[in-house]
Design an enzyme around this catalytic site. Structure first.
Site, PDB file in Angstrom:
ATOM      1  N   SER A  81       0.808  -1.217   0.000  1.00 46.00           N
ATOM      2  CA  SER A  81       0.000   0.000   0.000  1.00 46.00           C
ATOM      3  C   SER A  81       0.845   1.272   0.000  1.00 46.00           C
ATOM      4  CB  SER A  81      -0.963  -0.040   1.199  1.00 46.00           C
ATOM      5  OG  SER A  81      -1.910   0.985   1.125  1.00 46.00           O
ATOM      6  N   ASP A 220      -2.346   6.439  -3.542  1.00 45.65           N
ATOM      7  CA  ASP A 220      -1.215   5.827  -2.851  1.00 45.65           C
ATOM      8  C   ASP A 220      -0.705   4.665  -3.701  1.00 45.65           C
ATOM      9  OD1 ASP A 220      -3.270   4.011  -2.414  1.00 45.65           O
ATOM     10  OD2 ASP A 220      -2.599   3.487  -0.401  1.00 45.65           O
ATOM     11  N   ASP A 222      -1.034   1.455  -3.916  1.00 41.61           N
ATOM     12  CA  ASP A 222      -1.921   0.451  -4.515  1.00 41.61           C
ATOM     13  C   ASP A 222      -3.269   1.039  -4.907  1.00 41.61           C
ATOM     14  OD1 ASP A 222      -2.932   0.694  -1.924  1.00 41.61           O
ATOM     15  OD2 ASP A 222      -3.487  -1.416  -1.780  1.00 41.61           O
ATOM     16  N   ASP A 224      -5.771   2.560  -3.398  1.00 38.47           N
ATOM     17  CA  ASP A 224      -7.040   2.427  -2.671  1.00 38.47           C
ATOM     18  C   ASP A 224      -7.289   3.624  -1.754  1.00 38.47           C
ATOM     19  OD1 ASP A 224      -5.187   1.891  -0.678  1.00 38.47           O
ATOM     20  OD2 ASP A 224      -6.065  -0.023  -0.060  1.00 38.47           O
TER      21      ASP A 224
END
Length: 424
Positions: A81, A220, A222, A224
């Site tokens: 992430s 960010d 990833d 999400d």
């Protein structure tokens, strides 16, 4: 995290989630370590008799969506992430694109120490690359706003954090007619989240007013989590975006159930929603707890200050691109800027400090800490909040105070930190 661990994890997951074989979708972000973990997961799954679809870099919510669309038994994302490139993680989605239950996770964990299984040759799975299938996700995102809404006339700077959204993010916005200025779209395996993206929006803040863009979008690693920047270069966080989306849906008659934040959501959000007659409730920190409360209450909209927003009437999990499209759609439909739409929500000063601990403690069981909290709340006299909680990822107690008077807030944080430090 090691290759050996990833191999054992893949084998354990296959035994629990696809014991009779099936199909798994694997996606990843842009970390250099993703290549080796992708190969290890592929080997463990194929050896266990599961077919593997490899789609390469794609936002975590894209894997959630395509897992369901392709009727996979489960989906896997290799990503840490918003963390630096040295870190990594492996996330799972069930066949409906949702997170695994605690029970299923426990079943997988119980098998982690077992050696990986290898089926007979005629039972082995197959693996294939399906990179071009990411267009399905792009179409899905574009369809999350009304068909008659285009982004024509909007000049948008998008910062993809050199992460998983670096291809699909700009393409989706451009296909909808926006003029795009991309940042953070040149991943090299080691620059993900490095001085860019939603955790470091400073470059975006300078660029948006510098090129006279209407708005900035920051993902960010990833994709999400979402943070935005208005035309004046000011950061608009998850609380402010949640306010904008909630009030827009409420005005259109499309808001179902309460809006869900967390114990860390700004008190200004709660008060601003109350003025609009919108019910607001708080869950524990973590998007899974926000999701649980949304399901329990029949709500469709929730999120965290960090920008992890849930629009359950659009998708099953937090999706920065879909969340951004909802905001941009409201801007186009109302003709108002991001600054105008978020102006009614006044953020209260919020100060947080961490107190390091040798081991986790329950602050509710410390008389000294609880007495200090009661005194602080009395001094705030209903104009603020005090939150003490143990971090789920670090050996620290987070001490947070917010209220209308910033000087008093800072004073109370300092006093509480002293009390907590002595207690631990």
């Amino acid at each position: 995290m090691t290759v050996d661990f990833a191999l054992r994890l893949a084998s354990a997951a296959a035994r629990v989630l696809a014991p009779e074989g099936g199909t798994v979708l694997i996606g990843k972000d842009t970390r250099v370590s993703g290549y080796m973990f992708e190969a290890a997961l592929e080997a463990g799954l194929v050896a266990a008799g599961v077919n593997v679809m490899l789609i390469g870099p794609l936002p975590t919510p894209g894997i959630a969506y395509l897992t369901k669309k392709f009727s996979c038994n489960f989906g896997v994302v290799i990503s840490a992430s918003h963390n630096p490139y040295e870190d990594n993680g492996i996330k799972f989605f069930d066949d409906k694109g949702g997170k695994l239950s605690d029970e299923i996770e426990s079943q997988i964990e119980a098998l982690l120490d077992s050696p990986p299984i290898t089926r007979e040759s005629h039972q082995l799975g197959f693996a294939k690359r399906v990179d071009k299938s990411r267009t399905h996700y792009q179409d899905f995102c574009a369809a999350s706003i009304p068909a008659d809404v285009r982004l024509t006339g909007l000049k948008i700077v998008i910062d993809c954090a050199h992460g998983a959204g670096y291809k699909v993010g700009p393409r989706i916005l451009a296909d909808l007619g926006a003029e795009i200025i991309p940042l953070g779209c040149s991943p090299n395996g080691r620059n993900i989240n490095l001085h860019c993206g939603s955790t470091s929006p400073e470059l975006l803040q300078h660029t948006v007013p510098g090129v006279r863009a209407h708005v900035g979008v920051a993902l960010d690693g990833d994709a999400d989590r979402l943070v935005m920047v208005d035309h004046l270069g000011r950061v608009v966080d998850g609380d402010q975006l949640l306010y904008l989306l909630a009030t827009a849906r409420h005005a259109a008659g499309g808001l179902q159930g309460p809006v869900i934040g967390t114990v860390m959501s700004n008190l200004g959000l709660e008060h601003a929603l109350a003025r609009q007659g919108i019910d607001f409730r708080r869950a524990k920190v973590g998007d899974r707890y926000v999701l649980e409360m949304l399901r329990e209450t029949g709500g469709v909209l929730g999120g965290e200050t960090s920008g992890h927003l849930l629009c359950l009437d659009r998708t099953t999990t937090g999706d920065a691109i879909i969340s951004a499209l909802q905001v941009l759609s409201v801007m186009q439909q109302t003709g108002k800027s991001l600054a105008e739409l978020t102006a009614p929500m006044i953020k209260y000063p919020q100060v947080m400090e961490n107190v390091r601990v040798a081991q986790k403690i329950d602050t509710d069981k410390s008389p000294a800490i609880q007495e200090a909290v009661r005194q602080a709340e009395a001094r705030l006299a209903g104009t603020g909040r005090v939150v003490l909680r143990a971090s789920g990822t670090e050996p620290v107690i987070r001490v947070m105070v917010e209220g209308r008077d910033e000087k008093l807030v800072r004073q109370l944080v300092a006093e509480l930190v002293q009390v907590v430090t002595r207690a631990v």
